[in-house]
Design a protein around this motif. Sequence first.
Motif, PDB file in Angstrom:
ATOM      1  N   PRO A 249       2.871   3.570  -3.096  1.00  0.00           N
ATOM      2  CA  PRO A 249       1.851   2.838  -2.330  1.00  0.00           C
ATOM      3  C   PRO A 249       2.354   2.534  -0.920  1.00  0.00           C
ATOM      4  CG  PRO A 249       2.926   1.379  -3.898  1.00  0.00           C
ATOM      5  CD  PRO A 249       3.419   2.764  -4.213  1.00  0.00           C
ATOM      6  N   VAL A 250       1.411   2.461   0.020  1.00  0.00           N
ATOM      7  CA  VAL A 250       1.764   2.178   1.409  1.00  0.00           C
ATOM      8  C   VAL A 250       1.132   0.844   1.798  1.00  0.00           C
ATOM      9  CG1 VAL A 250       1.743   3.007   3.778  1.00  0.00           C
ATOM     10  CG2 VAL A 250       1.762   4.653   1.879  1.00  0.00           C
ATOM     11  N   PRO A 251       1.931  -0.226   1.907  1.00  0.00           N
ATOM     12  CA  PRO A 251       1.367  -1.516   2.333  1.00  0.00           C
ATOM     13  C   PRO A 251       1.146  -1.545   3.843  1.00  0.00           C
ATOM     14  CG  PRO A 251       3.726  -1.724   1.960  1.00  0.00           C
ATOM     15  CD  PRO A 251       3.361  -0.319   1.564  1.00  0.00           C
ATOM     16  N   GLY A 252       0.203  -2.361   4.272  1.00  0.00           N
ATOM     17  CA  GLY A 252      -0.010  -2.565   5.706  1.00  0.00           C
ATOM     18  C   GLY A 252      -0.850  -1.521   6.395  1.00  0.00           C
TER      19      GLY A 252
ATOM     20  N   SER B 249     -13.409  -0.220  -2.383  1.00  0.00           N
ATOM     21  CA  SER B 249     -12.020  -0.563  -2.683  1.00  0.00           C
ATOM     22  C   SER B 249     -11.270   0.716  -3.028  1.00  0.00           C
ATOM     23  CB  SER B 249     -11.939  -1.567  -3.836  1.00  0.00           C
ATOM     24  OG  SER B 249     -12.523  -1.018  -5.004  1.00  0.00           O
ATOM     25  N   GLY B 250      -9.961   0.609  -3.094  1.00  0.00           N
ATOM     26  CA  GLY B 250      -9.150   1.778  -3.405  1.00  0.00           C
ATOM     27  C   GLY B 250      -7.676   1.517  -3.203  1.00  0.00           C
ATOM     28  N   THR B 251      -6.899   2.581  -3.290  1.00  0.00           N
ATOM     29  CA  THR B 251      -5.444   2.514  -3.136  1.00  0.00           C
ATOM     30  C   THR B 251      -4.999   3.588  -2.156  1.00  0.00           C
ATOM     31  OG1 THR B 251      -5.200   1.735  -5.417  1.00  0.00           O
ATOM     32  CG2 THR B 251      -3.227   2.597  -4.327  1.00  0.00           C
ATOM     33  N   VAL B 252      -4.075   3.233  -1.280  1.00  0.00           N
ATOM     34  CA  VAL B 252      -3.510   4.174  -0.315  1.00  0.00           C
ATOM     35  C   VAL B 252      -2.066   4.451  -0.714  1.00  0.00           C
ATOM     36  CG1 VAL B 252      -2.975   4.638   2.101  1.00  0.00           C
ATOM     37  CG2 VAL B 252      -5.005   3.294   1.510  1.00  0.00           C
ATOM     38  N   THR B 253      -1.746   5.727  -0.866  1.00  0.00           N
ATOM     39  CA  THR B 253      -0.400   6.122  -1.267  1.00  0.00           C
ATOM     40  C   THR B 253       0.166   7.136  -0.273  1.00  0.00           C
ATOM     41  OG1 THR B 253      -1.290   7.879  -2.681  1.00  0.00           O
ATOM     42  CG2 THR B 253      -0.857   5.732  -3.711  1.00  0.00           C
ATOM     43  N   GLU B 254       1.461   7.391  -0.410  1.00  0.00           N
ATOM     44  CA  GLU B 254       2.138   8.399   0.389  1.00  0.00           C
ATOM     45  C   GLU B 254       2.059   9.723  -0.357  1.00  0.00           C
ATOM     46  OE1 GLU B 254       6.665   9.293   2.087  1.00  0.00           O
ATOM     47  OE2 GLU B 254       6.165   7.352   1.197  1.00  0.00           O
ATOM     48  N   SER B 255       1.516  10.758   0.286  1.00  0.00           N
ATOM     49  CA  SER B 255       1.267  12.029  -0.402  1.00  0.00           C
ATOM     50  C   SER B 255       2.549  12.671  -0.913  1.00  0.00           C
ATOM     51  CB  SER B 255       0.532  12.998   0.535  1.00  0.00           C
ATOM     52  OG  SER B 255       1.321  13.286   1.674  1.00  0.00           O
ATOM     53  N   ALA B 256       3.655  12.495  -0.181  1.00  0.00           N
ATOM     54  CA  ALA B 256       4.888  13.173  -0.562  1.00  0.00           C
ATOM     55  C   ALA B 256       5.528  12.560  -1.799  1.00  0.00           C
ATOM     56  CB  ALA B 256       5.882  13.148   0.604  1.00  0.00           C
ATOM     57  N   THR B 257       5.378  11.241  -2.000  1.00  0.00           N
ATOM     58  CA  THR B 257       6.074  10.568  -3.094  1.00  0.00           C
ATOM     59  C   THR B 257       5.139   9.879  -4.076  1.00  0.00           C
ATOM     60  OG1 THR B 257       6.285   8.499  -1.852  1.00  0.00           O
ATOM     61  CG2 THR B 257       8.034  10.140  -1.553  1.00  0.00           C
TER      62      THR B 257
ATOM     63  N   SER C  61      -5.212   4.291   8.958  1.00  0.00           N
ATOM     64  CA  SER C  61      -4.133   4.600   9.910  1.00  0.00           C
ATOM     65  C   SER C  61      -2.916   3.733   9.630  1.00  0.00           C
ATOM     66  CB  SER C  61      -4.609   4.368  11.347  1.00  0.00           C
ATOM     67  OG  SER C  61      -4.967   3.014  11.548  1.00  0.00           O
ATOM     68  N   PHE C  62      -1.730   4.334   9.842  1.00  0.00           N
ATOM     69  CA  PHE C  62      -0.469   3.626   9.687  1.00  0.00           C
ATOM     70  C   PHE C  62       0.609   4.408  10.425  1.00  0.00           C
ATOM     71  CE2 PHE C  62       3.380   2.238   7.317  1.00  0.00           C
ATOM     72  CZ  PHE C  62       3.254   0.870   7.529  1.00  0.00           C
ATOM     73  N   LEU C  63       1.514   3.673  11.089  1.00  0.00           N
ATOM     74  CA  LEU C  63       2.557   4.311  11.874  1.00  0.00           C
ATOM     75  C   LEU C  63       3.394   5.243  11.007  1.00  0.00           C
ATOM     76  CD1 LEU C  63       4.024   4.430  14.635  1.00  0.00           C
ATOM     77  CD2 LEU C  63       5.532   2.615  13.793  1.00  0.00           C
TER      78      LEU C  63
ATOM     79  N   GLY D  25      -0.533  -1.327  -1.991  1.00  0.00           N
ATOM     80  CA  GLY D  25      -1.370  -0.300  -1.391  1.00  0.00           C
ATOM     81  C   GLY D  25      -2.860  -0.474  -1.655  1.00  0.00           C
ATOM     82  N   ASN D  26      -3.265  -1.580  -2.261  1.00  0.00           N
ATOM     83  CA  ASN D  26      -4.679  -1.803  -2.592  1.00  0.00           C
ATOM     84  C   ASN D  26      -5.432  -2.419  -1.415  1.00  0.00           C
ATOM     85  OD1 ASN D  26      -4.248  -0.922  -5.300  1.00  0.00           O
ATOM     86  ND2 ASN D  26      -3.415  -2.948  -5.788  1.00  0.00           N
ATOM     87  N   TYR D  27      -6.700  -2.114  -1.318  1.00  0.00           N
ATOM     88  CA  TYR D  27      -7.540  -2.693  -0.274  1.00  0.00           C
ATOM     89  C   TYR D  27      -8.953  -2.871  -0.792  1.00  0.00           C
ATOM     90  CZ  TYR D  27      -9.935   1.766   0.445  1.00  0.00           C
ATOM     91  OH  TYR D  27     -10.704   2.903   0.254  1.00  0.00           O
TER      92      TYR D  27
END
Length: 973
Positions: A37-40, A26-34, A74-76, A58-60
């Motif tokens: 969290p990044v959903p999807g 498990s973990g969290t995905v965030t945007e490095s610049a800000t 991956s995310f657009l 941003g959790n998975y």
Amino acid sequence: MRTLFKSSLLLLFMLPMSFFAQNTVSGTVTESATGLPVPGVNVIIKGTSNGTTTDFDGNYTISDVSDEDILVYSFLGFATQEVPYEGQSTIDIALDEDQATLDEVVLIGYGATSEQDATGAVEKISAEEFNKGAVISPEQLIAGKSAGVQITPPGGAPGEGATIRIRGGSSLSANNSPLVVVDGVPLDQRGVSGTRNALNTINPNEIEDFVVLKDAAATSIYGSRASNGVILITTKKGKKDSPFQFTYDVKASIGNITDKVDVLNAEQFRNLVTSRSNTDPSLLGDADTDWQDVIYKTSVGAIHNLTATQGFENFRYRINFSNTEQTGVLKTDYYGRNSLNIALNQDLFDNSLKLTLTSKGILEDNSFADQGAIGGAIAFDPTQPVYDPTSPFDGYFEFRDGNTTNDEMRLATRNPLATLEQYYNRGRVKRNITNLKAVYELPFIEGLEFNVNAGFDYAENEGRNSRPITSAIVAAEREQFEEYFNINRNLLLDTYFNYKTNITPINTDLDFTAGHSYQEFFQYFTGRFTNPNEIEEREPSINRNALESYFARASFDIDDKYLISASYRFDGSSRFSEDNRWSGFPAASIGWKLHNEEFLVNSGVISKLKIRGGYGETGNQEIGPNYGYLGIYTPSVTGASYQFGNQFYPTLRPEEFDEDIKWEALKNYNAGIDFGFFNNRISGSVDAYYRQTSDLLAQVPVPAGANLTDQLVTNVGETVSRGIEVGLGGDLARSEDFNWSLNYNITFQENEITALSLGDDPEFFIPQGGIGGAVGNTIQLWKTGYDPYTFFVFRQVYDQDGNPIEGAYVDVNGDNAITEADRQPYKKASPDYFMGLTNTLNYKNLDLSFTFRGSFGNYVYNNTQSNAFIEAVTVTPDDYYANVNTNVLESNFVDSQYFSDYYIQPADFVKLDNLSIGYNFPFEEVDFRASFTATNVLTITNYEGLDPEIFNGIDNNFYPRSRNFVLGLNLTF
């Protein structure tokens, strides 16, 4: 239970799944610049279908992870990251923006480019920006979203299509609607018989994005059909390396009309009739009937979408089934649609061959209400009852001769409810749009691709409409009916090469496309009908026409700063003679990316600045169903025969034609600037355009004996349109919990006829705009120097208290007489400018959005009021009385004043079109979203009629739009 449910769905679609549970990460995905969290974000074990997506925070969590597995994130818009699994139970990821994908790709016709490299007026509208609600017609998704694009919503009929104009349209008699291309298949611009809207085949839920091509530099690659702009619709596909996902979405709606036409109530009507000396009050009834209440009801509807999608390394799919049912606010009106959408993608030969198959099948059922009941409800005597137990007309009250016989009054208004309920009109459309696209990367030249796009659009329409002999409308000895059967077929084959390379010595990217296109259109119509007491077989009608085209485009990006693009299309149409069949359509455009110049590249303020300009030529060949250059002969119908002796012979009637008819040609100049500030948190564009249409296809009068009719569609005249378009967008707030974005667009436009006749008469004009209540009369005109929707009226004179003086008009020419010469062009139905504003707010799992639209400088002829004069109420050819608009109590006009500018009324408006609130409930195994949407929420206007938004500017028997409330639920497994 969850595993069993997913397994059952996978088996249903014959897809594999692994059940070897190992470890969980498990973990969290965030945007490095800000740090937001990044959903999807797709999280998948490389080389498998085992994966998940991040939630709104941003959790998975992903299970079944084994040693030596690699997790792919991956995310657009972000660079993909791969992380080896080495026993970690938690892996947090910070994604970096990927500049290569962040610069969004947009389609431009037979290819694609990036937004920063586009040199034409091109705008992409993605699904995140769409209008919310129970949307049936796809074009409603983008109403108010794009500068220069005016989408006038339809009336209240369910499933009815809107009117789309890009930069105001360019023609008079020819088609003014844009060319619509769905997944590479250009649709027949004539539409499809039997359907309320040709675009309804496209399920709005399955649309990925719209791309609007506005200027000729962008549209000329479509040549002969692109004068009114092009809309490219891309539908959703499966995503590569994505886990299995099943979604159920439902939207349930109810709606009611927001207003009614102001007519006299029973008391007002009795007072008016009894106050006149030449009336017979005994003809009035004892009832108090609001006929508009009688014909309208609460509409209900529901849209269900079930979608399954999954992506593997070389294959991905998306399957959607949709069911739509919607009743109209007018009784007996109904629209139903069942559709199946399939998208399959397969990569072969180490990804050198890419195959894409899309298929959209639809079964559409319509029950068409007789909209004549709307005018009937306005005009019917409010003192009469709905039902009459002595009536021979199925118990409905109808005016009868002397009100004692069973013979109806032929000229009297018919009972509005009977008009609806005694009318049967059912139709069914079966339609399929399918295309197969193959892209092959040729091995012997790097960057060279060969594209094949084969598609078809096939539709069958059958239906029947009828009225029983017990209907007062039927003046015959048998049931009145018509049966019909139509076929519409559209076949397409595109083949083209695309070559992309970098010319290293001069640091230039080259993108070159060249190819061939062939498209054939076929329409067939037959049926039978009563005429008037006999059943007659309709002569089959067949229409076929084809387009063959050769096209090429070359684009250069020099040093990532200077852009040059040029295209050419050579079109041949079977609608024109061999002498005029072929024509070329060139275009060229340039751009300068100033933000990449040394003096701006490190700017902390300006993140995007590009100027561009272009010129292009396009055409218009939509002149109607027939070949305008060929003589057509129409067989006579029953009863139209010529007598020789005692024998009667059917005849062939020659129709008008112009053997020299040719393309309508448009020249378009466009200049624009695109800008962005503070890392594009504030961005926008400004475009200015000038368009000139020559060899105008228009229906004009011709001298007696010059042709086979006194009206002929031919090339005559010229129009000019010019305008300025501004689009602005900004992220007003951006934080972990709260985001707020605002988008605004405004368009200033001006259209003018600059030449019209084949002669030099400066006063020549062509009447337009038929009005109700006066057969053959018109209220608009085409005339040199004026907008095509200009009104043509007498200037009303008023007394010192501001009341209109009946029959008193301004003597414009000063000859002391009011004649037709005093009737003048005055005001217009098209707006001076229009705008759209969209606001979106997100706070944690809560989101709120709304859309405003506005139109200014436009006028409407209030035909419901112009039918209101005292003699219309109290003087009738038979013994009955008709109701009118309450305006009669204000104007006090005794006789009709149809051509008075008193009825030309300002129709400026601001509408709150769409208001939506939603909440995402964060569950582990199911993503659940609930939303509530209101549409047609509020209208701010001074217009005195039912609705100020009337496309042609003539308000007569308008089907009222309803205010709808929509509850939406979305579950994703």
